[in-house]
Design a protein around this motif. Sequence first.
Motif, PDB file in Angstrom:
ATOM      1  N   SER A 164       0.811  -1.217   0.000  1.00  0.00           N
ATOM      2  CA  SER A 164       0.000   0.000   0.000  1.00  0.00           C
ATOM      3  C   SER A 164       0.844   1.266   0.000  1.00  0.00           C
ATOM      4  O   SER A 164       0.397   2.312  -0.462  1.00  0.00           O
ATOM      5  CB  SER A 164      -0.929   0.004   1.220  1.00  0.00           C
ATOM      6  N   ASP A 165       2.061   1.182   0.508  1.00  0.00           N
ATOM      7  CA  ASP A 165       2.896   2.366   0.618  1.00  0.00           C
ATOM      8  C   ASP A 165       4.350   1.930   0.682  1.00  0.00           C
ATOM      9  O   ASP A 165       4.661   0.777   1.015  1.00  0.00           O
ATOM     10  CB  ASP A 165       2.520   3.161   1.871  1.00  0.00           C
ATOM     11  N   ASP A 212      -0.981   4.268   6.248  1.00  0.00           N
ATOM     12  CA  ASP A 212      -2.260   3.789   6.786  1.00  0.00           C
ATOM     13  C   ASP A 212      -2.169   3.146   8.170  1.00  0.00           C
ATOM     14  O   ASP A 212      -3.180   2.647   8.674  1.00  0.00           O
ATOM     15  CB  ASP A 212      -2.890   2.799   5.800  1.00  0.00           C
TER      16      ASP A 212
END
Length: 470
Positions: free
Chosen positions: A307-308, A339
């Motif tokens: 996600s990152d 997140d």
Amino acid sequence: MHLDRLSRRVARAGCATALVLAVSLPAAAEGPATTPLSTCASCDTAALTDADIQTSRQVWHAPGSLPDKPMPVFQGVDMLNLFIVVASGSQHVTVLDGDRFEPLHRFALHRALQGAPRFSPDGRFAYFLSSEGWVTQFDLWNLQAVAEVRAGQDSRSLAISGNGKYLAVANQRPHKLVLLDAELNLLKAHPALNQQRTRSSPILSVHDAAPRRSFVAVLQDVPEIWEISYNPAADDVPIGMIHDFLYKEGAFIPGFLNPRRSVLPEPMGQVFFTPSHHELLGMSRQGGKSQVIHLDVRKTIASLQLSDMPASGAAATWNYRPAPGTPERSVMALPSPGDGLVRLLDLESWATLKTVPMPGPGRLMRSHEGAPHVWMIQAPTSNGAGALQLLDKHKLEHVASIHTDLGKDLAHVAFSRDGRYALASLRERKADGGAVIVFDTATLKEIKRIPMDGPVGAYNLHNQIARPEP
């Protein structure tokens, strides 16, 4: 010519560095200082040449000229449990006793440091890199600067070989990977060109892969990772058209200190190694895509979607046993800066074992085989700066939060040699509460606070030698 006028002229040329050493006195008082200077006639020109690097080298204490034992100030001190604490802004470095948590010595580097210091295998020598490319060799046993050389103009990382004989400097400018011996003599400077030699690239980072007896360099703008063996008996490296590997029919160069290329689909950003260093996880700069590269076959063997992108050196690895009697498996924890999730990867299959929600986004995770938890520094938020989040290595769950100083910035966490204590660096000015905070890793209680001015990292010699961090 007066010394002050000479110093101003050298400083204007940008070709000097000074290392100011302060005598250790009670209550952090500073005594007389000496200021060795390194000069280089053309260090700030557009391209730092091999001749410039050789000319810039300055030796203040020749090998064998200083006593071969630690100074009396270290009597009774475990020399491999020392911490080297680096401060921002003032460029000061503190030598900290890792048993009593008392400062033993403090000195100032003329230039701001880039990345973590590196240490010789016996812990005697520390090597510091500045962002302007100066590498300084410092004798920790005698508390003296030994030698210095300029290996770049804009440098990003420094690695030392597992045997302590070689150093590698990754440069943004010039586009070169510079290899030095332990006394800072130039061995080779490899231009960072792609396989076709049509495009050059800054070098994003360089790492020691001690189990493989090699350095691994990540090129920023070219889709390649280089492995440079420091094993004198390394196999030759093929270049160009090869007709027969067995009979060496084709073009080969010696494998020792020359790059072996892994050509990738796209350039990599941050990389994270498995404990064996046979495989690495390379993060794409285009978002959450990542590749697993096997350095033996020099190819991508798996792809992951994250996600990152974690920060450099943010991951932690440890051995995990799912149930009594079952085999151990290696686990990597990757914090997501966006997140607040931590992804746990099985390093054999590269499958996700679990995704652990944390109270806030993490920017750095560290662990030690002697500590029961993985410690995560929570990224600054409106109400969460100054928090440490703990993940149980056996339950694979978030189990505790330690709030130290709300609204203040924690920069780093590291462990004592045995893992019994964790040292968190509170990156604030001393007048505003800057300190190295010592925690008991079993009780999670704060046991000491050592006031310091802007500490950004406390690096334990034993742990840095065994498993160096970026």
